[in-house]
Design a protein around this motif. Structure first.
Motif, mmCIF file in Angstrom:
data_model
loop_
_atom_site.group_PDB
_atom_site.id
_atom_site.type_symbol
_atom_site.label_atom_id
_atom_site.label_comp_id
_atom_site.label_asym_id
_atom_site.label_seq_id
_atom_site.Cartn_x
_atom_site.Cartn_y
_atom_site.Cartn_z
ATOM 1 N N ALA A 50 -16.603 6.543 3.273
ATOM 2 C CA ALA A 50 -15.508 6.953 4.157
ATOM 3 C C ALA A 50 -15.237 8.441 3.972
ATOM 4 O O ALA A 50 -15.304 8.949 2.852
ATOM 5 N N ARG A 51 -14.952 9.113 5.046
ATOM 6 C CA ARG A 51 -14.526 10.517 4.987
ATOM 7 C C ARG A 51 -13.017 10.525 5.148
ATOM 8 O O ARG A 51 -12.485 9.893 6.055
ATOM 9 N N VAL A 52 -12.340 11.218 4.239
ATOM 10 C CA VAL A 52 -10.879 11.275 4.261
ATOM 11 C C VAL A 52 -10.424 12.717 4.086
ATOM 12 O O VAL A 52 -11.146 13.529 3.509
ATOM 13 N N PRO A 53 -9.220 13.022 4.565
ATOM 14 C CA PRO A 53 -8.675 14.360 4.324
ATOM 15 C C PRO A 53 -8.537 14.612 2.822
ATOM 16 O O PRO A 53 -8.382 13.680 2.023
ATOM 17 N N HIS A 54 -8.603 15.874 2.432
ATOM 18 C CA HIS A 54 -8.557 16.243 1.016
ATOM 19 C C HIS A 54 -7.298 15.702 0.330
ATOM 20 O O HIS A 54 -7.372 15.243 -0.812
ATOM 21 N N GLU A 55 -6.166 15.721 1.022
ATOM 22 C CA GLU A 55 -4.921 15.235 0.420
ATOM 23 C C GLU A 55 -5.018 13.744 0.096
ATOM 24 O O GLU A 55 -4.533 13.294 -0.937
ATOM 25 N N VAL A 56 -5.647 12.996 0.962
ATOM 26 C CA VAL A 56 -5.835 11.560 0.723
ATOM 27 C C VAL A 56 -6.742 11.370 -0.486
ATOM 28 O O VAL A 56 -6.472 10.548 -1.365
ATOM 29 N N TYR A 57 -7.810 12.148 -0.543
ATOM 30 C CA TYR A 57 -8.742 12.061 -1.672
ATOM 31 C C TYR A 57 -8.041 12.368 -2.988
ATOM 32 O O TYR A 57 -8.216 11.655 -3.976
ATOM 33 N N GLU A 58 -7.218 13.392 -2.989
ATOM 34 C CA GLU A 58 -6.490 13.758 -4.212
ATOM 35 C C GLU A 58 -5.544 12.633 -4.639
ATOM 36 O O GLU A 58 -5.422 12.331 -5.823
ATOM 37 N N THR A 59 -4.875 12.027 -3.667
ATOM 38 C CA THR A 59 -3.977 10.911 -3.979
ATOM 39 C C THR A 59 -4.754 9.748 -4.580
ATOM 40 O O THR A 59 -4.326 9.142 -5.569
ATOM 41 N N LEU A 60 -5.905 9.428 -3.985
ATOM 42 C CA LEU A 60 -6.738 8.337 -4.505
ATOM 43 C C LEU A 60 -7.244 8.643 -5.911
ATOM 44 O O LEU A 60 -7.259 7.766 -6.781
ATOM 45 N N CYS A 61 -7.641 9.881 -6.127
ATOM 46 C CA CYS A 61 -8.111 10.283 -7.466
ATOM 47 C C CYS A 61 -6.993 10.136 -8.491
ATOM 48 O O CYS A 61 -7.217 9.637 -9.604
ATOM 49 N N ARG A 62 -5.811 10.556 -8.127
ATOM 50 C CA ARG A 62 -4.664 10.472 -9.048
ATOM 51 C C ARG A 62 -4.348 9.013 -9.376
ATOM 52 O O ARG A 62 -4.137 8.658 -10.528
ATOM 53 N N ALA A 63 -4.312 8.180 -8.352
ATOM 54 C CA ALA A 63 -4.021 6.761 -8.571
ATOM 55 C C ALA A 63 -5.107 6.112 -9.425
ATOM 56 O O ALA A 63 -4.808 5.321 -10.328
ATOM 57 N N ALA A 64 -6.364 6.443 -9.163
ATOM 58 C CA ALA A 64 -7.462 5.884 -9.956
ATOM 59 C C ALA A 64 -7.333 6.314 -11.407
ATOM 60 O O ALA A 64 -7.494 5.504 -12.331
ATOM 61 N N GLU A 65 -7.007 7.579 -11.607
ATOM 62 C CA GLU A 65 -6.845 8.103 -12.969
ATOM 63 C C GLU A 65 -5.717 7.382 -13.711
ATOM 64 O O GLU A 65 -5.847 7.013 -14.873
ATOM 65 N N LEU A 66 -4.620 7.146 -13.018
ATOM 66 C CA LEU A 66 -3.482 6.470 -13.642
ATOM 67 C C LEU A 66 -3.790 5.030 -14.025
ATOM 68 O O LEU A 66 -3.211 4.494 -14.970
ATOM 69 N N THR A 67 -4.700 4.395 -13.284
ATOM 70 C CA THR A 67 -5.057 3.009 -13.596
ATOM 71 C C THR A 67 -6.249 2.907 -14.534
ATOM 72 O O THR A 67 -6.627 1.811 -14.944
ATOM 73 N N GLY A 68 -6.853 4.047 -14.859
ATOM 74 C CA GLY A 68 -8.003 4.035 -15.761
ATOM 75 C C GLY A 68 -9.291 3.595 -15.093
ATOM 76 O O GLY A 68 -10.220 3.136 -15.758
ATOM 77 N N ALA A 69 -9.355 3.719 -13.762
ATOM 78 C CA ALA A 69 -10.549 3.319 -13.025
ATOM 79 C C ALA A 69 -11.184 4.540 -12.390
ATOM 80 O O ALA A 69 -10.551 5.587 -12.259
ATOM 81 N N VAL A 71 -12.733 6.356 -8.992
ATOM 82 C CA VAL A 71 -12.250 6.324 -7.614
ATOM 83 C C VAL A 71 -12.906 5.151 -6.876
ATOM 84 O O VAL A 71 -12.235 4.413 -6.151
ATOM 85 N N ASN A 72 -14.215 4.960 -7.082
ATOM 86 C CA ASN A 72 -14.899 3.841 -6.415
ATOM 87 C C ASN A 72 -14.311 2.507 -6.847
ATOM 88 O O ASN A 72 -14.062 1.628 -6.007
ATOM 89 N N GLN A 73 -14.106 2.310 -8.138
ATOM 90 C CA GLN A 73 -13.524 1.060 -8.625
ATOM 91 C C GLN A 73 -12.140 0.842 -8.025
ATOM 92 O O GLN A 73 -11.801 -0.256 -7.587
ATOM 93 N N PHE A 74 -11.336 1.900 -8.012
ATOM 94 C CA PHE A 74 -9.981 1.807 -7.472
ATOM 95 C C PHE A 74 -10.012 1.425 -5.992
ATOM 96 O O PHE A 74 -9.281 0.541 -5.545
ATOM 97 N N LEU A 75 -10.877 2.093 -5.219
ATOM 98 C CA LEU A 75 -10.970 1.808 -3.790
ATOM 99 C C LEU A 75 -11.405 0.369 -3.534
ATOM 100 O O LEU A 75 -10.830 -0.316 -2.686
ATOM 101 N N VAL A 76 -12.417 -0.083 -4.263
ATOM 102 C CA VAL A 76 -12.909 -1.444 -4.054
ATOM 103 C C VAL A 76 -11.831 -2.461 -4.430
ATOM 104 O O VAL A 76 -11.580 -3.420 -3.690
#
Length: 140
Positions: A50-69, A71-76
């Motif tokens: 998926a292609r997403v705006p940079h702000e969305v990507y940053e949010t996903l990265c932050r959330a993944a980091e907070l959960t210890g996953a 980005v791919n694991q978090f998204l799935v």
């Protein structure tokens, strides 16, 4: 099935090429069996991109980091959870105890057929008789 066969065939060809170059046939046989057995045990995996705006990507990265996953694991995990909720919402009917009792009562003591229902049943039976012997099946 074909993809798995193709993978096994490629592994075999790679191993045979290696064997021709190096001549170590005993180890080669064990390696082929191991790689082919491992290939049949691995479940097929598909790719999602998926292609997403940079702000969305940053949010996903932050959330993944907070959960210890990753980005791919978090998204799935997030997408699978949402998909399961959508499927349940669309396929499961939830009734209150009052509505459940009402439905159960109708099933146990159905009302007498109305004239419209009787006419519909006659049309259905006629259509079923008319279609007998054709490829169409009312049962499926």
């Amino acid at each position: 099935m074909n993809a798995l066969f193709d993978r096994e065939a490629k592994l075999f060809l790679i191993a045979m090429t290696w064997w021709r170059q190096n001549g170590d046939s005993d180890r080669l046989g064990a390696q082929i069996i191991l790689e082919i057995d491992m290939g049949t045990a691995v479940a097929k995996q598909d790719r999602i991109g998926a292609r997403v705006p940079h702000e969305v990507y940053e949010t996903l990265c932050r959330a993944a980091e907070l959960t210890g996953a990753t980005v791919n694991q978090f998204l799935v995990q997030a997408a699978l959870k949402e998909a399961q909720e959508v499927i349940e919402r669309e396929e499961v009917i939830r009734l209150s105890p009052r509505d459940w009792n009402w439905l159960l009562g109708l099933m146990e003591n159905p009302p007498k057929p109305t004239p419209k229902l009787k006419a519909a049943m006659k049309r259905y039976q006629k259509a079923k008789r008319d279609d007998a012997g054709t490829a169409f099946s009312w049962e499926s």
